[in-house]
Write a protein that holds these residues in place. Sequence first.
Motif, PDB file in Angstrom:
ATOM      1  N   VAL A  17     -11.934   7.398   3.715  1.00 51.35           N
ATOM      2  CA  VAL A  17     -10.851   8.497   3.409  1.00 51.35           C
ATOM      3  C   VAL A  17     -10.558   9.725   4.014  1.00 51.35           C
ATOM      4  N   GLY A  18      -9.721  10.804   3.740  1.00 52.40           N
ATOM      5  CA  GLY A  18      -9.542  11.873   4.646  1.00 52.40           C
ATOM      6  C   GLY A  18      -8.695  11.681   5.830  1.00 52.40           C
ATOM      7  N   LEU A  19      -8.536  12.991   5.904  1.00 48.77           N
ATOM      8  CA  LEU A  19      -7.813  13.313   6.991  1.00 48.77           C
ATOM      9  C   LEU A  19      -8.811  13.711   8.021  1.00 48.77           C
ATOM     10  N   GLY A  31       1.209  -0.841   0.033  1.00 54.52           N
ATOM     11  CA  GLY A  31      -0.106   0.066   0.209  1.00 54.52           C
ATOM     12  C   GLY A  31       0.235   1.455  -0.240  1.00 54.52           C
ATOM     13  N   ASN A  32       0.259   2.405  -0.523  1.00 52.85           N
ATOM     14  CA  ASN A  32       0.560   3.657  -0.996  1.00 52.85           C
ATOM     15  C   ASN A  32       0.301   4.553  -0.230  1.00 52.85           C
ATOM     16  N   GLY A  33       0.176   4.647   0.914  1.00 54.78           N
ATOM     17  CA  GLY A  33      -1.377   5.670   2.033  1.00 54.78           C
ATOM     18  C   GLY A  33      -0.069   5.494   3.429  1.00 54.78           C
ATOM     19  N   ASN A  34      -0.592   6.509   3.895  1.00 55.55           N
ATOM     20  CA  ASN A  34      -0.391   6.993   5.210  1.00 55.55           C
ATOM     21  C   ASN A  34      -0.462   5.713   6.451  1.00 55.55           C
ATOM     22  N   VAL A  35      -1.463   4.672   5.973  1.00 53.87           N
ATOM     23  CA  VAL A  35      -1.038   3.886   7.599  1.00 53.87           C
ATOM     24  C   VAL A  35       0.552   3.253   6.326  1.00 53.87           C
ATOM     25  N   ALA A  36       0.359   3.081   5.302  1.00 56.95           N
ATOM     26  CA  ALA A  36       1.746   2.365   5.022  1.00 56.95           C
ATOM     27  C   ALA A  36       2.932   3.085   5.779  1.00 56.95           C
ATOM     28  N   LEU A  37       3.063   4.055   5.483  1.00 51.77           N
ATOM     29  CA  LEU A  37       4.117   4.594   6.183  1.00 51.77           C
ATOM     30  C   LEU A  37       4.359   4.398   7.781  1.00 51.77           C
ATOM     31  N   ASP A  38       3.105   4.935   8.592  1.00 53.21           N
ATOM     32  CA  ASP A  38       2.626   4.544   9.779  1.00 53.21           C
ATOM     33  C   ASP A  38       3.635   3.264  10.073  1.00 53.21           C
ATOM     34  N   VAL A  39       3.265   2.077   9.258  1.00 50.75           N
ATOM     35  CA  VAL A  39       3.514   0.408  10.070  1.00 50.75           C
ATOM     36  C   VAL A  39       5.067   0.040   9.561  1.00 50.75           C
ATOM     37  N   ILE A  73       0.981   7.987  -5.894  1.00 52.42           N
ATOM     38  CA  ILE A  73       1.277   8.259  -4.508  1.00 52.42           C
ATOM     39  C   ILE A  73      -0.088   7.945  -3.455  1.00 52.42           C
ATOM     40  N   LYS A  74      -0.368   7.916  -2.022  1.00 51.30           N
ATOM     41  CA  LYS A  74      -1.746   8.333  -1.251  1.00 51.30           C
ATOM     42  C   LYS A  74      -1.283   9.349  -0.164  1.00 51.30           C
ATOM     43  N   PHE A  75       0.621   9.238  -0.225  1.00 50.20           N
ATOM     44  CA  PHE A  75       0.611   9.320   0.914  1.00 50.20           C
ATOM     45  C   PHE A  75       0.458  10.894   0.944  1.00 50.20           C
ATOM     46  N   GLY A 130       4.233  -0.594  -3.566  1.00 51.63           N
ATOM     47  CA  GLY A 130       2.359   0.510  -3.848  1.00 51.63           C
ATOM     48  C   GLY A 130       2.565  -0.167  -5.778  1.00 51.63           C
ATOM     49  N   ARG A 131       1.411   0.037  -5.562  1.00 44.85           N
ATOM     50  CA  ARG A 131       0.908  -1.274  -6.985  1.00 44.85           C
ATOM     51  C   ARG A 131       0.972  -0.016  -8.570  1.00 44.85           C
ATOM     52  N   ARG A 132       0.807   1.886  -8.234  1.00 41.30           N
ATOM     53  CA  ARG A 132       1.050   2.531  -8.956  1.00 41.30           C
ATOM     54  C   ARG A 132       2.055   3.315  -9.611  1.00 41.30           C
ATOM     55  N   GLY A 133       2.421   4.106  -9.803  1.00 39.34           N
ATOM     56  CA  GLY A 133       3.662   5.190  -9.965  1.00 39.34           C
ATOM     57  C   GLY A 133       3.674   6.026  -8.858  1.00 39.34           C
ATOM     58  N   LEU A 145       3.697  15.669   4.054  1.00 37.42           N
ATOM     59  CA  LEU A 145       5.157  15.289   5.667  1.00 37.42           C
ATOM     60  C   LEU A 145       5.030  14.647   5.914  1.00 37.42           C
ATOM     61  N   GLU A 146       4.839  13.771   6.002  1.00 38.83           N
ATOM     62  CA  GLU A 146       4.346  12.558   6.688  1.00 38.83           C
ATOM     63  C   GLU A 146       5.768  11.205   5.497  1.00 38.83           C
ATOM     64  N   LEU A 147       5.571  11.689   4.292  1.00 38.42           N
ATOM     65  CA  LEU A 147       7.042  10.648   3.080  1.00 38.42           C
ATOM     66  C   LEU A 147       7.828  11.747   3.956  1.00 38.42           C
TER      67      LEU A 147
HETATM   68  P1  NAP Z   1      -5.719   5.114   1.603  1.00 37.60           P
HETATM   69  O1  NAP Z   1      -4.166   6.681   1.906  1.00 37.60           O
HETATM   70  O2  NAP Z   1      -6.643   5.098   0.472  1.00 37.60           O
HETATM   71  O3  NAP Z   1      -4.772   4.381   0.809  1.00 37.60           O
HETATM   72  C1  NAP Z   1      -4.123   3.188   0.697  1.00 37.60           C
HETATM   73  C2  NAP Z   1      -3.714   2.654  -0.903  1.00 37.60           C
HETATM   74  O4  NAP Z   1      -3.619   1.162  -0.492  1.00 37.60           O
HETATM   75  C3  NAP Z   1      -2.953   3.022  -1.625  1.00 37.60           C
HETATM   76  O5  NAP Z   1      -1.861   2.879  -2.263  1.00 37.60           O
HETATM   77  C4  NAP Z   1      -3.976   2.084  -2.777  1.00 37.60           C
HETATM   78  O6  NAP Z   1      -2.982   2.243  -4.066  1.00 37.60           O
HETATM   79  C5  NAP Z   1      -3.403   0.868  -1.890  1.00 37.60           C
HETATM   80  N1  NAP Z   1      -3.906  -0.008  -1.885  1.00 37.60           N
HETATM   81  C6  NAP Z   1      -5.350  -0.755  -2.089  1.00 37.60           C
HETATM   82  N2  NAP Z   1      -5.695  -1.650  -2.906  1.00 37.60           N
HETATM   83  C7  NAP Z   1      -4.960  -2.597  -2.593  1.00 37.60           C
HETATM   84  C8  NAP Z   1      -4.502  -4.033  -3.824  1.00 37.60           C
HETATM   85  N3  NAP Z   1      -5.681  -4.507  -4.054  1.00 37.60           N
HETATM   86  N4  NAP Z   1      -2.984  -3.858  -4.079  1.00 37.60           N
HETATM   87  C9  NAP Z   1      -2.125  -3.504  -3.695  1.00 37.60           C
HETATM   88  N5  NAP Z   1      -2.644  -1.669  -2.870  1.00 37.60           N
HETATM   89  C10 NAP Z   1      -4.225  -1.615  -2.955  1.00 37.60           C
HETATM   90  O7  NAP Z   1      -5.131   4.583   2.751  1.00 37.60           O
HETATM   91  P2  NAP Z   1      -5.393   3.720   4.529  1.00 37.60           P
HETATM   92  O8  NAP Z   1      -3.665   4.366   4.150  1.00 37.60           O
HETATM   93  O9  NAP Z   1      -5.539   3.309   5.337  1.00 37.60           O
HETATM   94  O10 NAP Z   1      -5.232   5.518   5.319  1.00 37.60           O
HETATM   95  C11 NAP Z   1      -6.835   6.268   5.365  1.00 37.60           C
HETATM   96  C12 NAP Z   1      -7.086   7.519   5.172  1.00 37.60           C
HETATM   97  O11 NAP Z   1      -5.669   7.919   6.336  1.00 37.60           O
HETATM   98  C13 NAP Z   1      -6.260   8.212   4.470  1.00 37.60           C
HETATM   99  O12 NAP Z   1      -7.046   9.800   4.256  1.00 37.60           O
HETATM  100  C14 NAP Z   1      -4.420   8.999   4.659  1.00 37.60           C
HETATM  101  O13 NAP Z   1      -4.114   9.989   5.272  1.00 37.60           O
HETATM  102  C15 NAP Z   1      -5.038   8.754   6.396  1.00 37.60           C
HETATM  103  N6  NAP Z   1      -3.476   8.438   7.793  1.00 37.60           N
HETATM  104  C16 NAP Z   1      -3.433   9.313   7.836  1.00 37.60           C
HETATM  105  C17 NAP Z   1      -1.986  10.112   8.394  1.00 37.60           C
HETATM  106  C18 NAP Z   1      -1.357  11.159   8.801  1.00 37.60           C
HETATM  107  O14 NAP Z   1      -0.026  10.531   9.903  1.00 37.60           O
HETATM  108  N7  NAP Z   1      -2.046  11.722   8.592  1.00 37.60           N
HETATM  109  C19 NAP Z   1      -2.077   8.652   9.390  1.00 37.60           C
HETATM  110  C20 NAP Z   1      -2.728   7.328   8.949  1.00 37.60           C
HETATM  111  C21 NAP Z   1      -4.224   7.446   7.761  1.00 37.60           C
HETATM  112  P3  NAP Z   1      -4.274   3.181  -5.245  1.00 37.60           P
HETATM  113  O15 NAP Z   1      -4.081   4.340  -5.228  1.00 37.60           O
HETATM  114  O16 NAP Z   1      -3.798   2.096  -6.351  1.00 37.60           O
HETATM  115  O17 NAP Z   1      -5.721   2.667  -5.011  1.00 37.60           O
END
Ligand code: NAP
Length: 472
Positions: free
Chosen positions: A373-375, A158-166, A209-211, A202-205, A214-216
Motif C-alpha cells: 500500500v502507498g505511493l 477492484g477500485n484501486g489505481n492498479v484497476a485504473l491502469d489495467v 474508492i481507493k483511486f 468496486g464492491r463499495r460505494g 489525478l489517476e481517476l
Molecule cells: P489498492 O489501492 O489497495 O486497491 C485494491 C482494491 O481492491 C480496493 O478497491 C479493494 O476494495 C478491492 N478489493 C480487495 N479485495 C477485494 C475483493 N475480495 N473483492 C472485490 N474487491 C476487492 O491496491 P492497488 O490498486 O493494487 O494499488 C496498490 C498501491 O499502488 C496503492 O497505494 C496505489 O495507489 C498504488 N498505485 C499507484 C498508481 C498511480 O498511478 N499513482 C498506479 C498503480 C498503483 P476495498 O476498499 O473494499 O477493500
Amino acid sequence: MSQTNSTALRPLRVAIIGAGPAGVYAADILTKAERGFDLSIDLFDRYPAPYGLIRYGVAPDHPRIKGIVKALHKVLDRGDIRFFGNVDYGTDLHLDDLRTHYDAVVFATGAIRDADLNIPGIELEGSYGAADFVSWYDGHPDVDRHWPLQAREVAVIGNGNVALDVARVLSKHADDLLSTEIPANVYEGLKASPVTDVHVFGRRGPAQIKFTPLELRELSHSRDVDIVLYPEDFEFDAASDEAIKTNNQVKTMVNTLTNWLVEEQDTGASRRLHLHFLHNPVEVLGEDGRVSGLRFERQELDGTGNVRGTGEIVDYPVQAVYRAIGYFGSAVDGVGYDGSTGTIPNAGGRVLDESGQPVPGLYATGWIKRGPVGLIGHTKGDALETITLLLEDAASLEPATAPEAEAITGLLGSRGVRYTTWEGWLALDAHERALGEAAGTLQTEAGPVTRERIKVVPREDMVDASTPAVRA
Ligand code: NAP
C-alpha cells in the motif's frame, strides 16, 4: 566508497536485495547517513535492469511517475553503490553467501504477485491477475510475450489505481500508447484487441474508492473512449458524507464521478469504460472452460462505509476477468514469511525470527516490510526507519568473514551467473533509446509519433545489450 580516514574505521558491508525504489532509497539514505563506518553497498536485483516497480509496475502512459527514475539514476550514477543485476536471490545466491560476504542484509523485494480471490471459476481460462497483465504490458522478461486479447467485453475487479491502469490500457487504442516505451509485441497485441467495453467493479460505494484524483480524472482523456456510470450505484451513507467533508481527495473524486454522471458522456465512441460500484464478485461464470461472465451480489452501504449484501444477483456477460484487488509479497529465501500479509515479519524493519526476536544483521524495507500500500514516495519513510535501526545495530553486528569487494564477484563468476552492472545498464539504456530513435517518426491514428525508447524484453537480449562486447 571509503571515507578519507577509512583506515581508522570499521568496515560495514551491506547487501540490499531489490533495486526498485525501496532498495535504492535505502542505499541512498545509508550512504548519506552519519555513520562512522567504512561503508560499502552492493545492490542486487533478479532483473538485468534496475528500478523494479518503476520499470515493471508503472503503466507506460504514466511518464510523470516513470520520471522518478531520474532521481534513482542520480543515486546509482554517483558510483558509491555497486549494482548487480540478473542475480536471483534464492537461486544464484543464498542467505549463507550473504552472511559470508556482508555484515548486514536489507530485503527490498517488493510485492509482485496478485492477491488471491477465492471465488468459484477464478481459475477459468480468461481469468487473470492484474499484476501479470501489468508485467506483460511493461515488458517483464519472464512473462510470455503473447497475451490473449480476444475479449470484446472485459471486467476489472477492484477500485484501486492498479484497476485504473489495467482498465485504461485495455480500453485505449494502441496507437495512443505508441509514444510510450511499450515493447513491439505489446503494441501489436493491443492493436489487434477487439475490445469494446471495459467494466470496472468496486464492491463499495463511490466515496470508498481507493483511486487517487489525478489517476481517476485521467480516464476521461482517452481518445474515442466514453465513460459510463450508473445512477443506481451512487449511494452515500453517513460515513461517506463524513469522508467527503473531511477528506479532500474523496471530495474531489466524488465530484468528478458525479459530474461525469450528470454530464452527457456518450459521444458515440467506439469503446466504453464503465465504472460500477456496490458490486461484490461471487462467481466467474464459464462455458467450455472459458470465462463467459461475472456474477455479483449487489451491495448496500451499512452506515460505516462498509457494505452488506442485498441478496440481488446480477450477471455481466464478459469474456475476460482481471482481478486488481491488491498485490501480495512472496516468501523470501532464508527468512520468515507472514502468509496473511505477504510480508517478512519485522519490527520497524528489523527482521524477526519465529519467536519474535530480531535476527541480527537482517532488515526489510518497502512493500515486503509493510505490505503493498502507498505511493512510491512513501517508501522513503520506510527506508529511513529501517536504515536508522541498521545503523543503531551496526557496531554489534557479526563481521563478514569474506568482506573483500572481489569475493562476491568471484563467487557469482564461479557459479556462472551472467550478472549485469551499472555500466551494463547504461549500455542497455542507450541501446533502448537508440531503438526508439531508429523507429523515426511514425504516422498513427493518433497523429505523428516519435519513440523515446523501445524496451528490450527477453532476458538474454537484455543481458547481451548490457554487455557491450556481446552486442558488438
Ligand atoms: P489498492 O489501492 O489497495 O486497491 C485494491 C482494491 O481492491 C480496493 O478497491 C479493494 O476494495 C478491492 N478489493 C480487495 N479485495 C477485494 C475483493 N475480495 N473483492 C472485490 N474487491 C476487492 O491496491 P492497488 O490498486 O493494487 O494499488 C496498490 C498501491 O499502488 C496503492 O497505494 C496505489 O495507489 C498504488 N498505485 C499507484 C498508481 C498511480 O498511478 N499513482 C498506479 C498503480 C498503483 P476495498 O476498499 O473494499 O477493500
